[in-house]
Design a protein around this motif. Structure first.
Motif, PDB file in Angstrom:
ATOM      1  N   HIS A 190       4.501  49.599  49.301  1.00  0.00           N
ATOM      2  CA  HIS A 190       5.146  50.298  50.558  1.00  0.00           C
ATOM      3  C   HIS A 190       4.598  50.310  51.769  1.00  0.00           C
ATOM      4  O   HIS A 190       3.224  50.314  51.784  1.00  0.00           O
ATOM      5  N   VAL A 191       4.984  49.490  52.645  1.00  0.00           N
ATOM      6  CA  VAL A 191       4.372  49.190  53.897  1.00  0.00           C
ATOM      7  C   VAL A 191       5.013  50.101  54.904  1.00  0.00           C
ATOM      8  O   VAL A 191       6.165  50.102  55.308  1.00  0.00           O
ATOM      9  N   GLY A 192       4.287  50.942  55.998  1.00  0.00           N
ATOM     10  CA  GLY A 192       5.076  51.803  56.863  1.00  0.00           C
ATOM     11  C   GLY A 192       3.983  52.729  57.357  1.00  0.00           C
ATOM     12  O   GLY A 192       2.902  53.048  56.984  1.00  0.00           O
ATOM     13  N   SER A 193       4.284  53.447  58.338  1.00  0.00           N
ATOM     14  CA  SER A 193       3.500  54.380  59.239  1.00  0.00           C
ATOM     15  C   SER A 193       3.721  55.802  58.676  1.00  0.00           C
ATOM     16  O   SER A 193       3.009  56.800  59.195  1.00  0.00           O
ATOM     17  N   THR A 194       4.690  56.055  58.074  1.00  0.00           N
ATOM     18  CA  THR A 194       4.892  57.402  57.811  1.00  0.00           C
ATOM     19  C   THR A 194       3.807  57.979  56.575  1.00  0.00           C
ATOM     20  O   THR A 194       3.618  57.263  55.997  1.00  0.00           O
ATOM     21  N   GLU A 195       3.438  59.363  56.746  1.00  0.00           N
ATOM     22  CA  GLU A 195       2.486  59.995  55.861  1.00  0.00           C
ATOM     23  C   GLU A 195       3.113  60.015  54.325  1.00  0.00           C
ATOM     24  O   GLU A 195       4.324  60.404  54.174  1.00  0.00           O
ATOM     25  N   ARG A 196       2.428  59.425  53.315  1.00  0.00           N
ATOM     26  CA  ARG A 196       3.192  59.479  51.967  1.00  0.00           C
ATOM     27  C   ARG A 196       1.962  60.064  50.945  1.00  0.00           C
ATOM     28  O   ARG A 196       0.930  59.629  51.133  1.00  0.00           O
ATOM     29  N   GLU A 197       2.317  60.733  50.140  1.00  0.00           N
ATOM     30  CA  GLU A 197       1.496  61.220  48.959  1.00  0.00           C
ATOM     31  C   GLU A 197       0.982  60.053  48.012  1.00  0.00           C
ATOM     32  O   GLU A 197       1.881  59.165  47.768  1.00  0.00           O
ATOM     33  N   PRO A 198      -0.110  59.870  47.966  1.00  0.00           N
ATOM     34  CA  PRO A 198      -0.522  58.713  47.079  1.00  0.00           C
ATOM     35  C   PRO A 198      -0.152  59.031  45.763  1.00  0.00           C
ATOM     36  O   PRO A 198      -0.068  60.075  45.125  1.00  0.00           O
ATOM     37  N   SER A 199       0.408  57.877  45.171  1.00  0.00           N
ATOM     38  CA  SER A 199       0.790  57.574  43.674  1.00  0.00           C
ATOM     39  C   SER A 199       0.496  56.555  42.968  1.00  0.00           C
ATOM     40  O   SER A 199       0.284  55.546  43.706  1.00  0.00           O
ATOM     41  N   ALA A 200       0.428  56.526  41.771  1.00  0.00           N
ATOM     42  CA  ALA A 200      -0.044  55.249  40.869  1.00  0.00           C
ATOM     43  C   ALA A 200       0.908  54.357  41.010  1.00  0.00           C
ATOM     44  O   ALA A 200       0.692  53.111  40.959  1.00  0.00           O
ATOM     45  N   ASN A 201       2.054  54.856  41.461  1.00  0.00           N
ATOM     46  CA  ASN A 201       3.271  53.562  41.307  1.00  0.00           C
ATOM     47  C   ASN A 201       3.327  52.966  42.623  1.00  0.00           C
ATOM     48  O   ASN A 201       4.316  52.019  42.658  1.00  0.00           O
ATOM     49  N   GLU A 202       2.715  53.421  43.648  1.00  0.00           N
ATOM     50  CA  GLU A 202       2.966  52.786  45.018  1.00  0.00           C
ATOM     51  C   GLU A 202       1.512  52.190  45.326  1.00  0.00           C
ATOM     52  O   GLU A 202       0.511  53.026  45.402  1.00  0.00           O
ATOM     53  N   LEU A 203       1.658  50.918  45.963  1.00  0.00           N
ATOM     54  CA  LEU A 203       0.421  50.427  46.618  1.00  0.00           C
ATOM     55  C   LEU A 203       0.945  50.532  48.239  1.00  0.00           C
ATOM     56  O   LEU A 203       1.650  50.134  48.643  1.00  0.00           O
ATOM     57  N   LEU A 204       0.029  51.817  48.744  1.00  0.00           N
ATOM     58  CA  LEU A 204       0.521  51.944  50.088  1.00  0.00           C
ATOM     59  C   LEU A 204      -0.315  51.233  51.129  1.00  0.00           C
ATOM     60  O   LEU A 204      -1.512  51.235  51.009  1.00  0.00           O
ATOM     61  N   ILE A 205       0.362  50.410  51.912  1.00  0.00           N
ATOM     62  CA  ILE A 205      -0.305  49.673  53.198  1.00  0.00           C
ATOM     63  C   ILE A 205       0.346  50.342  54.401  1.00  0.00           C
ATOM     64  O   ILE A 205       1.512  50.374  54.522  1.00  0.00           O
ATOM     65  N   TYR A 206      -0.770  50.537  55.185  1.00  0.00           N
ATOM     66  CA  TYR A 206      -0.150  51.128  56.476  1.00  0.00           C
ATOM     67  C   TYR A 206      -0.347  50.172  57.698  1.00  0.00           C
ATOM     68  O   TYR A 206      -1.513  49.567  57.899  1.00  0.00           O
ATOM     69  N   PRO A 207       0.508  49.921  58.347  1.00  0.00           N
ATOM     70  CA  PRO A 207       0.632  48.880  59.552  1.00  0.00           C
ATOM     71  C   PRO A 207      -0.317  49.874  60.607  1.00  0.00           C
ATOM     72  O   PRO A 207      -0.163  51.098  60.579  1.00  0.00           O
ATOM     73  N   LYS A 208      -1.383  49.253  61.354  1.00  0.00           N
ATOM     74  CA  LYS A 208      -1.817  50.009  62.563  1.00  0.00           C
ATOM     75  C   LYS A 208      -1.068  49.951  63.720  1.00  0.00           C
ATOM     76  O   LYS A 208      -1.289  49.086  64.543  1.00  0.00           O
ATOM     77  N   SER A 209      -0.195  50.749  63.657  1.00  0.00           N
ATOM     78  CA  SER A 209       0.923  50.841  64.751  1.00  0.00           C
ATOM     79  C   SER A 209       1.122  51.922  65.571  1.00  0.00           C
ATOM     80  O   SER A 209       2.077  52.207  66.287  1.00  0.00           O
ATOM     81  N   VAL A 210       0.081  52.690  65.456  1.00  0.00           N
ATOM     82  CA  VAL A 210       0.233  53.974  66.047  1.00  0.00           C
ATOM     83  C   VAL A 210      -1.024  54.225  66.969  1.00  0.00           C
ATOM     84  O   VAL A 210      -1.922  53.889  66.857  1.00  0.00           O
TER      85      VAL A 210
END
Ligand code: SAH
Length: 568
Positions: A190-210
């Motif tokens: 998942h790539v995006g700047s919204t806050e998300r709960e960490p989960s084992a099913n998701e690899l969270l990647i944040y764009p430095k866009s803020v």
């Protein structure tokens, strides 16, 4: 995260040709050669182990042209400590193999591939994820950041287990990756700047866009920014930089907040901040306003170096007497940060080697005030500037000139420069240490140069210092334009000190060809001294005794004991 410039480390001349080939594809990289075995390296080192460990701890990518085992054994003691892990790789000296060893998350495989390509071979990649997917999923490109490393590692093992994956959001770099994609997959990147709960099913990647526009008056700024982002449902991971008005450039609160949030702090003219925000990206940013904190979210990563400008920095540094191991670590670090380096040519050369992107401004030794003003002009543009002195910058050197230039200036841009003086080992202390402890009790430091003060004052100080029974350290003892002054100074001292008073002469201490002599006041003549010499004259209690190999130790005891002195 941008990669710092690698060091190419070689042990013998046999590796030089391959080292040069690699260097050609890595702008700014320097070749480090062992002093006794390599001719023509950019940087000469004495000891392989110490050099490699220092590069590693300063987070410098290392390309070593030697056996992998040597590098592994050398760095092993450092590996247990958590902390930075720069890319470390070895290359066979005949250019037949490139082996990444450490720094998987610092991009070692990317570097290995680049080097391998420049040598026309394949890199020995061993990271399973990298081999399978063609990219390290846990090391997203510059402008993106990983949410959680531990969760990420688990995620990648699941993928390696054969599960398919969904990609949510915009991840252009994954277009080339060999991933088994399936819109129904359990696992998602998942790539995006919204806050998300960490989960084992998701690899969270944040764009430095803020980008957050801040004001120093907000209390508990870092915390307030975190809350503000949270309320807007924006991940703090996506924060690219803080932006504030130039009027607040010197604010400690802003600086603390940026350090705490680990993001760059940029400044812009108050009246253009809003225009700047609007211009930053197209499509335009979404802006969430609030008193004191405005959050702007772009669709793509932001490049902070193109937003406003940084607070300029000016560091006046002391190199110590010359030897690299007598330079304090803070000074070494500062030299790696510098955009511009100013100073007398000899000292600038001593401070090197420099990268291709660092600008050197060498000037004559006499142009101190001009050099100081030039340094502020550069720093006021947002650059990181270093002014070099030998020894300590506060001892007959540039620090006072820099402060005088600032004191005389009314330019607010100069006064908001981040100015710091970083100390060094002064010649008197370096010389004293080699001789023993001649300055072990009270002592006085004097420059015998009458270029910047009248000779009468020097004579008066010499007489009073001698009468006060202080040991003395003479800087600038003699020069071509000041041939007689030292002789006169010694005459004055001799009126108050006996001929047997120990004297230490240190020439080029800490530099190639250094010499150390121990003599006495009675035997000292001006022709034994030149402008590269430090003259230390003992007090009435200074003593000398022999040490091994024909040398002697000189020291001034901590206490007068029962020695009677007459001080008028
Ligand atoms: N800031 C320097 C001193 C500058 S004045 C410091 O703190 O060391 C220059 C004088 O310092 C020289 O004339 C010489 O007397 C002394 N000096 C500087 N470096 C030296 C060295 N490596 N060995 C001996 N004397 C040195």
């Amino acid at each position: 995260m941008s990669r710092s410039v690698p060091a190419i480390v070689i042990l013998g001349n046999g590796s030089l040709a391959t080292a040069r080939l690699i260097q050609r594809s890595l702008p700014g990289a320097l070749i480090y050669g062992l002093s006794t075995r390599v001719e023509g390296a950019d940087v000469v080192y004495q000891e392989f182990g110490a050099t490699l460990r220092e590069l590693y701890t300063t987070n410098t990518p290392i390309i070593a042209l030697c056996a992998a085992g040597i590098v592994i054994r050398t760095l092993a003691p450092l590996l247990l400590e958590k902390g930075v892990e720069p890319p470390v790789l070895v290359v066979a000296e005949d250019a037949s193999a490139v082996v990444p060893l450490l720094g998987g998350l610092g991009g070692v495989n990317v570097l290995a591939r680049e080097i391998a390509e420049s040598l026309g071979i394949a890199a020995a990649i061993t990271t399973s994820g990298e081999l399978r997917f063609g990219t390290c999923l846990l090391n997203p490109p510059s402008g993106y950041t990983l949410g959680d490393l531990e969760l990420g590692k688990r995620f990648v093992s699941d993928l390696l287990g054969g599960e398919p994956v969904r990609i949510e959001g915009d991840a252009p770099w994954l277009a080339q990756a060999q991933l088994a994609q399936d819109q129904q997959a359990r696992l998602a990147i998942h790539v995006g700047s919204t806050e998300r709960e960490p989960s084992a099913n998701e690899l969270l990647i944040y764009p430095k866009s803020v980008l957050v526009l801040v004001n120093e008056e907000v209390a508990d700024l870092a915390d307030a920014i975190r809350k503000r982002l949270h309320n807007a449902n924006i991940a703090v991971h996506s924060l690219a930089c803080l932006l504030a008005s130039e009027q607040q450039m010197a604010s400690q609160a802003l600086r603390d907040a940026a350090v705490e949030l680990n993001v760059p702090l940029r400044f812009s003219r108050a009246d253009t901040v809003c225009e700047q925000l609007a211009e930053l990206t197209s499509p335009p940013l979404t802006v969430h306003g609030d008193n004191g904190i405005t959050v702007a979210v772009a669709e793509h990563p932001l490049d902070p170096s193109r937003i406003g400008r940084a607070r300029g920095r000016l560091a006046v540094i002391g190199l110590g007497p010359g030897a690299a191991d007598l330079m304090v670590p803070a000074v070494k670090l500062e030299l790696t940060r510098a955009n511009d380096v100013l100073g007398y040519e000899t000292y600038v050369r001593m401070a090197g080697p420099f990268r291709a992107d660092q600008v050197l401004h060498c000037t004559d030794n006499r142009e101190e005030m001009q050099r100081a003003r030039h340094a502020f002009e550069l720093a006021a543009q947002g650059r990181s500037v270093v002014v070099v002195s030998s020894g300590d910058p506060g001892v007959f050197a540039m620090a006072a000139a820099v402060l005088e230039a600032l004191h005389e200036s009314r330019d607010p841009a100069w006064h908001s420069v981040d100015l710091e003086i970083l100390p060094g080992v002064s010649a008197s202390l370096a010389t004293a240490a080699q001789a023993g402890a001649p300055l072990g009790h009270d002592f006085c430091v004097l420059s015998l140069s009458d270029n910047l003060k009248p000779w009468e004052i020097i004579e008066k100080r010499l007489a009073l210092t001698a009468q006060a029974d202080l040991a003395m350290a003479f800087y600038n003892p003699i020069s071509r334009s000041r041939p007689w002054q030292l002789g006169r100074a010694l005459e004055i001292v001799a009126q108050y000190r006996i001929a047997e008073t120990p004297v230490v002469l240190g020439r080029d201490i800490g530099r190639p060809g250094q010499t150390l002599r121990v003599t006495t006041l009675g035997q000292l003549t001006a022709d034994q001294v030149d402008m590269r010499t430090m003259v230390l004259i003992g007090s009435s209690t200074t003593r000398v005794f022999p040490r091994a190999q024909g040398l002697s130790w000189v020291y001034t005891p901590r206490s007068y004991g029962d020695k009677l002195v007459e001080i008028k």
